[in-house]
Scaffold this motif. Structure first.
Motif, PDB file in Angstrom:
ATOM      1  N   LEU A 150       0.860  -1.173   0.000  1.00 23.97           N
ATOM      2  CA  LEU A 150       0.000   0.000   0.000  1.00 23.97           C
ATOM      3  C   LEU A 150       0.899   1.227   0.000  1.00 23.97           C
ATOM      4  O   LEU A 150       1.831   1.314   0.802  1.00 23.97           O
ATOM      5  CB  LEU A 150      -0.892   0.037   1.248  1.00 23.97           C
ATOM      6  CG  LEU A 150      -1.687  -1.223   1.595  1.00 23.97           C
ATOM      7  CD1 LEU A 150      -2.553  -0.964   2.825  1.00 23.97           C
ATOM      8  CD2 LEU A 150      -2.533  -1.686   0.426  1.00 23.97           C
ATOM      9  N   PHE A 151       0.621   2.174  -0.888  1.00 23.60           N
ATOM     10  CA  PHE A 151       1.362   3.439  -0.915  1.00 23.60           C
ATOM     11  C   PHE A 151       0.380   4.542  -0.556  1.00 23.60           C
ATOM     12  O   PHE A 151      -0.545   4.845  -1.310  1.00 23.60           O
ATOM     13  CB  PHE A 151       1.972   3.685  -2.291  1.00 23.60           C
ATOM     14  CG  PHE A 151       2.855   4.912  -2.337  1.00 23.60           C
ATOM     15  CD1 PHE A 151       4.182   4.833  -1.949  1.00 23.60           C
ATOM     16  CD2 PHE A 151       2.351   6.137  -2.744  1.00 23.60           C
ATOM     17  CE1 PHE A 151       4.997   5.959  -1.974  1.00 23.60           C
ATOM     18  CE2 PHE A 151       3.162   7.267  -2.778  1.00 23.60           C
ATOM     19  CZ  PHE A 151       4.488   7.181  -2.391  1.00 23.60           C
ATOM     20  N   LEU A 152       0.575   5.137   0.649  1.00 20.00           N
ATOM     21  CA  LEU A 152      -0.374   6.122   1.173  1.00 20.00           C
ATOM     22  C   LEU A 152       0.008   7.541   0.790  1.00 20.00           C
ATOM     23  O   LEU A 152       1.186   7.901   0.796  1.00 20.00           O
ATOM     24  CB  LEU A 152      -0.477   6.002   2.694  1.00 20.00           C
ATOM     25  CG  LEU A 152      -1.506   4.991   3.237  1.00 20.00           C
ATOM     26  CD1 LEU A 152      -1.259   3.594   2.686  1.00 20.00           C
ATOM     27  CD2 LEU A 152      -1.496   4.968   4.764  1.00 20.00           C
ATOM     28  N   HIS A 153      -1.022   8.340   0.481  1.00 22.46           N
ATOM     29  CA  HIS A 153      -0.819   9.741   0.100  1.00 22.46           C
ATOM     30  C   HIS A 153      -1.938  10.584   0.715  1.00 22.46           C
ATOM     31  O   HIS A 153      -3.117  10.244   0.603  1.00 22.46           O
ATOM     32  CB  HIS A 153      -0.845   9.883  -1.427  1.00 22.46           C
ATOM     33  CG  HIS A 153      -0.700  11.291  -1.905  1.00 22.46           C
ATOM     34  ND1 HIS A 153       0.533  11.878  -2.122  1.00 22.46           N
ATOM     35  CD2 HIS A 153      -1.629  12.248  -2.179  1.00 22.46           C
ATOM     36  CE1 HIS A 153       0.354  13.129  -2.524  1.00 22.46           C
ATOM     37  NE2 HIS A 153      -0.948  13.374  -2.569  1.00 22.46           N
TER      38      HIS A 153
ATOM     39  N   SER B  27      -1.782  -1.237 -11.201  1.00 19.58           N
ATOM     40  CA  SER B  27      -2.023  -0.767  -9.826  1.00 19.58           C
ATOM     41  C   SER B  27      -3.480  -0.314  -9.708  1.00 19.58           C
ATOM     42  O   SER B  27      -4.126   0.031 -10.705  1.00 19.58           O
ATOM     43  CB  SER B  27      -1.105   0.407  -9.471  1.00 19.58           C
ATOM     44  OG  SER B  27       0.245   0.021  -9.507  1.00 19.58           O
ATOM     45  N   SER B  28      -3.991  -0.289  -8.494  1.00 24.13           N
ATOM     46  CA  SER B  28      -5.338   0.229  -8.261  1.00 24.13           C
ATOM     47  C   SER B  28      -5.258   1.392  -7.287  1.00 24.13           C
ATOM     48  O   SER B  28      -4.266   1.547  -6.573  1.00 24.13           O
ATOM     49  CB  SER B  28      -6.248  -0.870  -7.702  1.00 24.13           C
ATOM     50  OG  SER B  28      -5.732  -1.379  -6.482  1.00 24.13           O
ATOM     51  N   ALA B  29      -6.273   2.236  -7.284  1.00 24.12           N
ATOM     52  CA  ALA B  29      -6.328   3.384  -6.378  1.00 24.12           C
ATOM     53  C   ALA B  29      -7.622   3.333  -5.589  1.00 24.12           C
ATOM     54  O   ALA B  29      -8.681   2.974  -6.122  1.00 24.12           O
ATOM     55  CB  ALA B  29      -6.238   4.688  -7.168  1.00 24.12           C
ATOM     56  N   THR B  30      -7.534   3.670  -4.322  1.00 26.34           N
ATOM     57  CA  THR B  30      -8.713   3.628  -3.472  1.00 26.34           C
ATOM     58  C   THR B  30      -8.603   4.665  -2.369  1.00 26.34           C
ATOM     59  O   THR B  30      -7.543   5.266  -2.170  1.00 26.34           O
ATOM     60  CB  THR B  30      -8.905   2.215  -2.873  1.00 26.34           C
ATOM     61  OG1 THR B  30     -10.195   2.114  -2.280  1.00 26.34           O
ATOM     62  CG2 THR B  30      -7.840   1.914  -1.808  1.00 26.34           C
ATOM     63  N   ARG B  31      -9.702   4.862  -1.635  1.00 27.91           N
ATOM     64  CA  ARG B  31      -9.731   5.820  -0.525  1.00 27.91           C
ATOM     65  C   ARG B  31      -9.797   5.067   0.794  1.00 27.91           C
ATOM     66  O   ARG B  31     -10.489   4.062   0.908  1.00 27.91           O
ATOM     67  CB  ARG B  31     -10.961   6.729  -0.634  1.00 27.91           C
ATOM     68  CG  ARG B  31     -11.052   7.493  -1.928  1.00 27.91           C
ATOM     69  CD  ARG B  31     -12.429   8.124  -2.076  1.00 27.91           C
ATOM     70  NE  ARG B  31     -12.618   8.664  -3.417  1.00 27.91           N
ATOM     71  CZ  ARG B  31     -13.796   9.010  -3.919  1.00 27.91           C
ATOM     72  NH1 ARG B  31     -14.899   8.844  -3.189  1.00 27.91           N
ATOM     73  NH2 ARG B  31     -13.879   9.498  -5.145  1.00 27.91           N
TER      74      ARG B  31
ATOM     75  N   PHE C 145       3.766  -3.827 -10.213  1.00 26.18           N
ATOM     76  CA  PHE C 145       2.811  -2.724 -10.035  1.00 26.18           C
ATOM     77  C   PHE C 145       1.378  -3.234  -9.815  1.00 26.18           C
ATOM     78  O   PHE C 145       0.569  -2.577  -9.170  1.00 26.18           O
ATOM     79  CB  PHE C 145       2.822  -1.796 -11.254  1.00 26.18           C
ATOM     80  CG  PHE C 145       3.951  -0.794 -11.262  1.00 26.18           C
ATOM     81  CD1 PHE C 145       4.892  -0.752 -10.244  1.00 26.18           C
ATOM     82  CD2 PHE C 145       4.083   0.107 -12.311  1.00 26.18           C
ATOM     83  CE1 PHE C 145       5.945   0.154 -10.260  1.00 26.18           C
ATOM     84  CE2 PHE C 145       5.131   1.026 -12.339  1.00 26.18           C
ATOM     85  CZ  PHE C 145       6.053   1.049 -11.313  1.00 26.18           C
ATOM     86  N   CYS C 146       1.076  -4.404 -10.373  1.00 30.22           N
ATOM     87  CA  CYS C 146      -0.294  -4.940 -10.240  1.00 30.22           C
ATOM     88  C   CYS C 146      -0.633  -5.293  -8.799  1.00 30.22           C
ATOM     89  O   CYS C 146      -1.808  -5.498  -8.468  1.00 30.22           O
ATOM     90  CB  CYS C 146      -0.483  -6.146 -11.149  1.00 30.22           C
ATOM     91  SG  CYS C 146       0.731  -7.444 -10.893  1.00 30.22           S
ATOM     92  N   ASN C 147       0.365  -5.379  -7.927  1.00 26.21           N
ATOM     93  CA  ASN C 147       0.119  -5.676  -6.513  1.00 26.21           C
ATOM     94  C   ASN C 147       0.289  -4.450  -5.634  1.00 26.21           C
ATOM     95  O   ASN C 147       0.493  -4.557  -4.430  1.00 26.21           O
ATOM     96  CB  ASN C 147       1.053  -6.784  -6.025  1.00 26.21           C
ATOM     97  CG  ASN C 147       0.689  -8.141  -6.574  1.00 26.21           C
ATOM     98  OD1 ASN C 147       0.602  -8.335  -7.783  1.00 26.21           O
ATOM     99  ND2 ASN C 147       0.468  -9.115  -5.697  1.00 26.21           N
ATOM    100  N   VAL C 148       0.191  -3.274  -6.227  1.00 30.44           N
ATOM    101  CA  VAL C 148       0.276  -2.010  -5.489  1.00 30.44           C
ATOM    102  C   VAL C 148      -1.105  -1.367  -5.428  1.00 30.44           C
ATOM    103  O   VAL C 148      -1.793  -1.269  -6.448  1.00 30.44           O
ATOM    104  CB  VAL C 148       1.265  -1.036  -6.163  1.00 30.44           C
ATOM    105  CG1 VAL C 148       1.181   0.353  -5.522  1.00 30.44           C
ATOM    106  CG2 VAL C 148       2.688  -1.571  -6.072  1.00 30.44           C
ATOM    107  N   VAL C 149      -1.490  -0.941  -4.233  1.00 29.62           N
ATOM    108  CA  VAL C 149      -2.712  -0.158  -4.071  1.00 29.62           C
ATOM    109  C   VAL C 149      -2.314   1.247  -3.621  1.00 29.62           C
ATOM    110  O   VAL C 149      -1.646   1.412  -2.592  1.00 29.62           O
ATOM    111  CB  VAL C 149      -3.681  -0.783  -3.048  1.00 29.62           C
ATOM    112  CG1 VAL C 149      -4.941   0.079  -2.918  1.00 29.62           C
ATOM    113  CG2 VAL C 149      -4.069  -2.188  -3.456  1.00 29.62           C
ATOM    114  N   LEU C 150      -2.696   2.242  -4.399  1.00 31.72           N
ATOM    115  CA  LEU C 150      -2.412   3.645  -4.098  1.00 31.72           C
ATOM    116  C   LEU C 150      -3.574   4.174  -3.274  1.00 31.72           C
ATOM    117  O   LEU C 150      -4.714   4.239  -3.754  1.00 31.72           O
ATOM    118  CB  LEU C 150      -2.250   4.423  -5.408  1.00 31.72           C
ATOM    119  CG  LEU C 150      -1.135   3.882  -6.319  1.00 31.72           C
ATOM    120  CD1 LEU C 150      -1.338   4.318  -7.762  1.00 31.72           C
ATOM    121  CD2 LEU C 150       0.230   4.307  -5.808  1.00 31.72           C
ATOM    122  N   VAL C 151      -3.283   4.523  -2.030  1.00 27.51           N
ATOM    123  CA  VAL C 151      -4.340   4.823  -1.055  1.00 27.51           C
ATOM    124  C   VAL C 151      -4.305   6.301  -0.664  1.00 27.51           C
ATOM    125  O   VAL C 151      -3.291   6.799  -0.170  1.00 27.51           O
ATOM    126  CB  VAL C 151      -4.178   3.957   0.212  1.00 27.51           C
ATOM    127  CG1 VAL C 151      -5.322   4.223   1.196  1.00 27.51           C
ATOM    128  CG2 VAL C 151      -4.110   2.475  -0.148  1.00 27.51           C
TER     129      VAL C 151
END
Length: 319
Positions: A99-102, A167-171, A129-135
């Motif tokens: 998880l990469f938090l921003h 990668s996917s992005a979520t809140r 990258f397919c196993n990264v979730v941008l949070v």
């Protein structure tokens, strides 16, 4: 390379810049497991591992120190994270993703934040990258319409290449349910090996020979040159200044710049190290002295790298 006895251990890393809410996220999963701050100073001095269960699946979640820290250099943090990743790979933990938090409250992407993202991508490698979730975090602290606009900018500009590669992005809304739901997105995926793990463990490269290390190296050289130039200016000021108050200020500034130069030189030495080789050597020594290697997987991890498991810190170097 990896130990078959430990293939049932799942691991997820939580990364990002200092102050992005990594420790708050992990604390929602396991209450009071992490010290959480109320400002942008780092509360995670070392990698922190907590064990939890998502549905019927056991998982070790690692809260990683944030880059762009006021008290430690990016090189020091990179060395620590790559040691952990080397140990995870060698021990056979299944790395499910990162998880990469921003912070959605950031009104712009600073140079430091953009550099952290680029460094992160070089650690991971496109194949993973397919196993990264941008949070995105801290939605409750920002006006909704502004937050939506920033989210769109992140997706369309700064994260676009990662999203194209899977990668996917979520809140993250700040609740335990949200944190568990985000982890569930990753746990269903196949485990991955990161670019930096291939470089350090399989190829036995030095840190400055990896994509991540070679990205940092010229930045360190540039910073060192800037501080040396500033020191030269300060020396000239000290030679000509007569006012005692100003002279004292110049001396204090000189000490700070000298410390900064020394840190960059230490960083260059760190980049010449081989974390994968070093961790493998520690693991071999540890296992020779252990009578119960299989049941002590998390203890072995803590014994060969500097990591906090629960609230107990075990420093690298052996059991």
């Amino acid at each position: 390379m990896s130990s078959t006895e430990n293939q049932n251990h799942n691991m997820i890393l939580v990364m990002g810049v200092t102050g992005a809410g990594k420790s708050s996220f992990v604390n929602k999963l396991v209450e009071n497991s992490v010290t959480v701050g109320d400002d942008l100073k780092s509360c995670t001095a070392k990698c922190l591992g907590v064990t939890t269960k998502i549905g019927e699946t056991d998982v070790v979640v690692i809260d990683c120190p944030g880059f762009d820290d006021t008290s430690r250099s990016d090189t020091q943090i990179l060395k620590e994270i790559t040691e952990l990743l080397s140990a995870q790979y060698l021990l056979g933990f299944k790395l499910k993703g990162i998880l990469f938090l921003h912070r959605i409250t950031d009104n712009r992407i600073s140079g430091c934040a953009n550099r952290t993202l680029e460094l992160f991508k070089k650690i991971v490698g496109k194949e993973a990258f397919c196993n990264v979730v941008l949070v995105t975090t801290m939605w409750d602290k920002e006006d909704e319409s502004i937050a939506y606009k920033r989210e769109g900018q992140l997706r369309d500009e700064f994260w676009a290449d990662m999203l194209r590669e899977g990668s996917s992005a979520t809140r993250y809304d700040g609740t335990k349910e949200s944190a568990e739901g985000i982890l569930s997105q990753i746990l269903g995926k196949q485990s991955i090996v990161l670019k930096v793990q291939r470089e350090l463990v399989d190829q036995r490269l030095a840190l400055n020979q990896t994509l991540a290390g070679s990205f940092l190296e010229p930045i360190i050289h540039e910073q060192e040159a800037e501080f040396l130039a500033r020191l030269k200016e300060l020396e000239e000021c000290l030679d000509t200044e007569k006012d005692k108050g100003k002279k004292l200020g110049y001396k204090q500034s000189k000490r700070r710049n000298l410390a900064a130069v020394q840190q960059r030189r230490e960083d260059k030495d760190e980049l010449e190290s081989k974390p994968g080789v070093e961790v493998q050597s520690r693991l071999e020594k540890f296992q020779k002295g252990s009578l119960d290697v299989v049941t002590k997987t998390i203890q072995i991890l803590a014994g060969i790298v500097t990591v906090t498991v629960g609230m107990i810190t075990i420093v690298a170097g052996g059991p």
